[in-house]
Every structure is written in C-alpha cells, then in structure tokens.
Design a protein around this motif. Structure first.
Motif, mmCIF file in Angstrom:
data_model
loop_
_atom_site.group_PDB
_atom_site.id
_atom_site.type_symbol
_atom_site.label_atom_id
_atom_site.label_comp_id
_atom_site.label_asym_id
_atom_site.label_seq_id
_atom_site.Cartn_x
_atom_site.Cartn_y
_atom_site.Cartn_z
ATOM 1 N N VAL A 27 0.798 -1.230 0.000
ATOM 2 C CA VAL A 27 0.000 0.000 0.000
ATOM 3 C C VAL A 27 0.828 1.276 0.000
ATOM 4 O O VAL A 27 0.265 2.368 0.029
ATOM 5 C CB VAL A 27 -0.983 0.002 1.196
ATOM 6 N N ALA A 28 2.169 1.163 -0.042
ATOM 7 C CA ALA A 28 2.998 2.371 0.006
ATOM 8 C C ALA A 28 4.370 2.103 -0.602
ATOM 9 O O ALA A 28 4.788 0.951 -0.759
ATOM 10 C CB ALA A 28 3.164 2.842 1.453
ATOM 11 N N ILE A 29 5.056 3.215 -0.917
ATOM 12 C CA ILE A 29 6.431 3.159 -1.428
ATOM 13 C C ILE A 29 7.378 3.650 -0.331
ATOM 14 O O ILE A 29 7.258 4.778 0.144
ATOM 15 C CB ILE A 29 6.587 4.051 -2.688
ATOM 16 N N GLY A 30 8.321 2.819 0.079
ATOM 17 C CA GLY A 30 9.283 3.196 1.116
ATOM 18 C C GLY A 30 9.621 2.005 1.987
ATOM 19 O O GLY A 30 9.143 0.906 1.711
ATOM 20 N N GLU A 31 10.526 2.167 3.008
ATOM 21 C CA GLU A 31 10.855 3.505 3.360
ATOM 22 C C GLU A 31 12.025 4.002 2.541
ATOM 23 O O GLU A 31 12.946 3.268 2.216
ATOM 24 C CB GLU A 31 11.122 3.649 4.862
ATOM 25 N N THR A 32 11.938 5.298 2.248
ATOM 26 C CA THR A 32 12.946 5.962 1.444
ATOM 27 C C THR A 32 13.276 7.286 2.125
ATOM 28 O O THR A 32 12.701 7.606 3.156
ATOM 29 C CB THR A 32 12.418 6.192 0.020
ATOM 30 N N GLY A 33 14.206 8.034 1.555
ATOM 31 C CA GLY A 33 14.552 9.319 2.144
ATOM 32 C C GLY A 33 16.049 9.507 2.219
ATOM 33 O O GLY A 33 16.795 8.931 1.411
ATOM 34 N N LEU A 34 16.476 10.309 3.193
ATOM 35 C CA LEU A 34 17.895 10.631 3.336
ATOM 36 C C LEU A 34 18.320 10.440 4.777
ATOM 37 O O LEU A 34 17.570 10.760 5.699
ATOM 38 C CB LEU A 34 18.150 12.091 2.917
ATOM 39 N N ASP A 35 19.540 9.917 4.950
ATOM 40 C CA ASP A 35 20.076 9.730 6.292
ATOM 41 C C ASP A 35 21.542 10.134 6.298
ATOM 42 O O ASP A 35 22.413 9.370 5.874
ATOM 43 C CB ASP A 35 19.910 8.265 6.719
ATOM 44 N N TYR A 36 21.810 11.358 6.771
ATOM 45 C CA TYR A 36 23.180 11.866 6.828
ATOM 46 C C TYR A 36 23.799 11.599 8.209
ATOM 47 O O TYR A 36 24.923 12.013 8.470
ATOM 48 C CB TYR A 36 23.221 13.377 6.548
ATOM 49 N N PHE A 37 23.053 10.912 9.064
ATOM 50 C CA PHE A 37 23.575 10.584 10.397
ATOM 51 C C PHE A 37 24.364 9.286 10.357
ATOM 52 O O PHE A 37 25.482 9.213 10.835
ATOM 53 C CB PHE A 37 22.405 10.469 11.390
ATOM 54 N N ARG A 38 23.763 8.248 9.744
ATOM 55 C CA ARG A 38 24.392 6.929 9.714
ATOM 56 C C ARG A 38 25.522 6.853 8.694
ATOM 57 O O ARG A 38 26.492 6.151 8.894
ATOM 58 C CB ARG A 38 23.351 5.874 9.349
ATOM 59 N N LEU A 39 25.347 7.555 7.577
ATOM 60 C CA LEU A 39 26.334 7.456 6.500
ATOM 61 C C LEU A 39 26.904 8.834 6.203
ATOM 62 O O LEU A 39 26.194 9.832 6.268
ATOM 63 C CB LEU A 39 25.676 6.880 5.243
ATOM 64 N N LYS A 40 28.204 8.851 5.899
ATOM 65 C CA LYS A 40 28.886 10.119 5.589
ATOM 66 C C LYS A 40 29.529 10.012 4.205
ATOM 67 O O LYS A 40 29.556 8.949 3.602
ATOM 68 C CB LYS A 40 29.964 10.411 6.644
ATOM 69 N N GLY A 41 30.051 11.154 3.748
ATOM 70 C CA GLY A 41 30.750 11.145 2.455
ATOM 71 C C GLY A 41 29.816 11.593 1.341
ATOM 72 O O GLY A 41 28.835 12.293 1.592
ATOM 73 N N ASP A 42 30.139 11.180 0.123
ATOM 74 C CA ASP A 42 29.324 11.582 -1.023
ATOM 75 C C ASP A 42 28.066 10.725 -1.066
ATOM 76 O O ASP A 42 28.119 9.542 -1.401
ATOM 77 C CB ASP A 42 30.141 11.425 -2.315
ATOM 78 N N LEU A 43 26.951 11.346 -0.739
ATOM 79 C CA LEU A 43 25.689 10.595 -0.660
ATOM 80 C C LEU A 43 24.759 10.917 -1.826
ATOM 81 O O LEU A 43 23.541 10.802 -1.707
ATOM 82 C CB LEU A 43 25.011 10.860 0.677
ATOM 83 N N GLU A 44 25.356 11.285 -2.959
ATOM 84 C CA GLU A 44 24.527 11.581 -4.129
ATOM 85 C C GLU A 44 23.652 10.370 -4.493
ATOM 86 O O GLU A 44 22.505 10.524 -4.925
ATOM 87 C CB GLU A 44 25.408 12.020 -5.305
#
Ligand SMILES: [Zn+2]
Ligand SMILES: [Zn+2]
Length: 261
Positions: A86-103
């Motif tokens: 019934v939904a798409i996800g989970e998706t989004g951005l997490d700059y806490f767990r992962l660092k560096g180039d997150l393009e």
C-alpha cells in the motif's frame, strides 16, 4: 482501535514469534499494522507477511542506510501493483548513519518519489540530519502529488509544517515518550491530530515503559497515550483520528478484505 503505521515484522527480533506479536496487538486493540520494506532482498518476506495476515499490509522500498542496492522505478511500480502493498518506502535521506558523497542516496530518493507518483501510492519518508535536502527533493520531484508520511519524526516544527504544506502526515514513534525528548514533545503538541499518525518502528525504539526492550506493534498504545497526555486530548480521540488518517492516507487498503470490518 489503534493502528501501527510503521513496523518491521520481518526482522528476526519479531519474525520468529508473530503469534505473540499479534496476541499483544489484540490485547491492546491495535487492529492493523503496516510492515515496511527496507531492501528488495527482504521484500518477499514483507509481502509474505502481508499476504498471509489479513490486517497486516506491506510497502516496497530501499532504506537510505543500505548502500549499493540499485533500484529502478519500474521494479518499485511492479512490486507495488500487489493490492497488499500500500505504500512506497521507506525511502529518504540519512546523513547521520552514513557520511561522504551521498549523491546515490538522493538519486535513490528521487527514484522512489517517481515510482510513487507513477503508481499512485503514498511515500514513507525517513529523514535524519538531512531535513533541508529532503524537503528540497520532495519539492523538486513533486512528492505532493503522491502524498505520504514523514515517519519516526524527530525534526523541528518548521520541518513538520513544510511537510504538512506538501500534504504529508507526521508520524510519531516511541521517541516522543522519552524523558529527554523535550523538543519533540513540543512539536507533537503543535502538529494537529488531523495530520498525525502513530507508529512503533519496531523492533527498535520501544516506548516508555519498555524502553530498551524489543519493541512491537502492540506498544503503539503507549505512543498514543503520550500524545494524548501532551495535547490534553482524550486517548480515544487520538486513537480515532490517527486511525482515520491511516486509512485515508493508505486508501488502497479499503479495496482489500478486512476480517475485522
Ligand atoms: Zn526509518
Ligand atoms: Zn523503519
């Protein structure tokens, strides 16, 4: 009646004993739960749980914490064609767990928004230390046309307002029950019940008085109790409004049989 809008029943902490998980849900009047996918490898298990339990639904998506998992719009849309998804996800951005180039994270987030728009199912968005970029991409990709929920919300009231302006719901987890979550408690007071969902994000983030233990959907009751206390609202009203919001947002649910109906 209450609903857990976000849990991970396929994770090993819960998957081994779903019977007792469902028993506590019944005891606490938690009638439905949405089991959220975090990788395509795990998705068949999420789908299996949703297909074999009438009041459990699933989503399809790749969580931003999993690097190197390619996913296309076509794949997401194909999996979402299942009426139990019934939904798409989970998706989004997490700059806490992962660092560096997150393009790659931002690109993958865009892919999910495009898929949600294409299949007409709402988004489940995870954002951590990345609120500005999350909102920017939501606007650029027209996420308002899909709608959805900002899950396990821990951001400021301004971020909540910006997401609500895009038609999104704000979902509170057990974090709102934590003694040291003063800022989040203040946000929960301001977010109107008409825009609010509650969730466990189990097996993580068990609410007080179970903090530190394995979380489960039945515990969403304690999240709703804290929201009621903070807002000075009746517990029954919090249950009713958050449940109504859940069915409104995940509206494809009403097309599927429901044993409790
Ligand atoms: Zn999350
Ligand atoms: Zn989650």
């Amino acid at each position: 009646m209450l609903v857990d809008s976000h849990c991970h029943l396929d994770f090993p902490e819960l998957a081994g004993d779903l019977a007792s998980v469902f028993a506590l849900m019944r005891e606490n009047s938690v009638t439905h739960a949405l089991c959220v996918s975090v990788t395509l490898e795990d998705f068949p298990r999420v789908r299996g749980i949703a297909e074999s339990n009438p009041n459990i639904y699933g989503s399809v998506g790749v969580h931003p914490d999993y690097e190197g998992r390619d996913v296309t719009v076509k794949e997401l849309v194909a999996h979402a064609a299942n009426p139990r998804i019934v939904a798409i996800g989970e998706t989004g951005l997490d700059y806490f767990r992962l660092k560096g180039d997150l393009e790659w994270q931002r690109e993958r987030f865009r892919t999910h928004i495009r898929a949600a728009r294409e299949c007409g199912k709402p988004l489940i968005i995870h954002t951590r230390e990345a609120a500005a970029d999350t909102l920017k991409i939501m606007r650029e990709e027209g996420a308002d046309k899909a709608g959805g929920v900002m899950h396990c919300f821990t951001e400021s009231l301004d971020v909540a307002k910006a997401a609500m302006d895009l038609g999104f719901y704000i979902s509170f987890s057990g974090i709102v029950t934590f003694k040291n979550a003063k800022d989040l408690k203040a946000v929960a007071i301001e977010v109107p019940l008409e825009r609010m969902l509650v969730e466990t994000d189990s097996p993580y983030l068990a609410p007080v008085p179970y903090r530190g233990r394995t979380n489960q959907p039945g515990f969403v009751k304690h999240v709703a109790e804290e929201v009621a206390r903070l807002k000075g609202a009746a517990f029954d009203r919090v249950c009713k409004e958050t449940t109504d919001n859940f069915f409104h947002l995940f509206s494809s649910i009403s097309e599927t049989p429901d044993v409790n109906a």
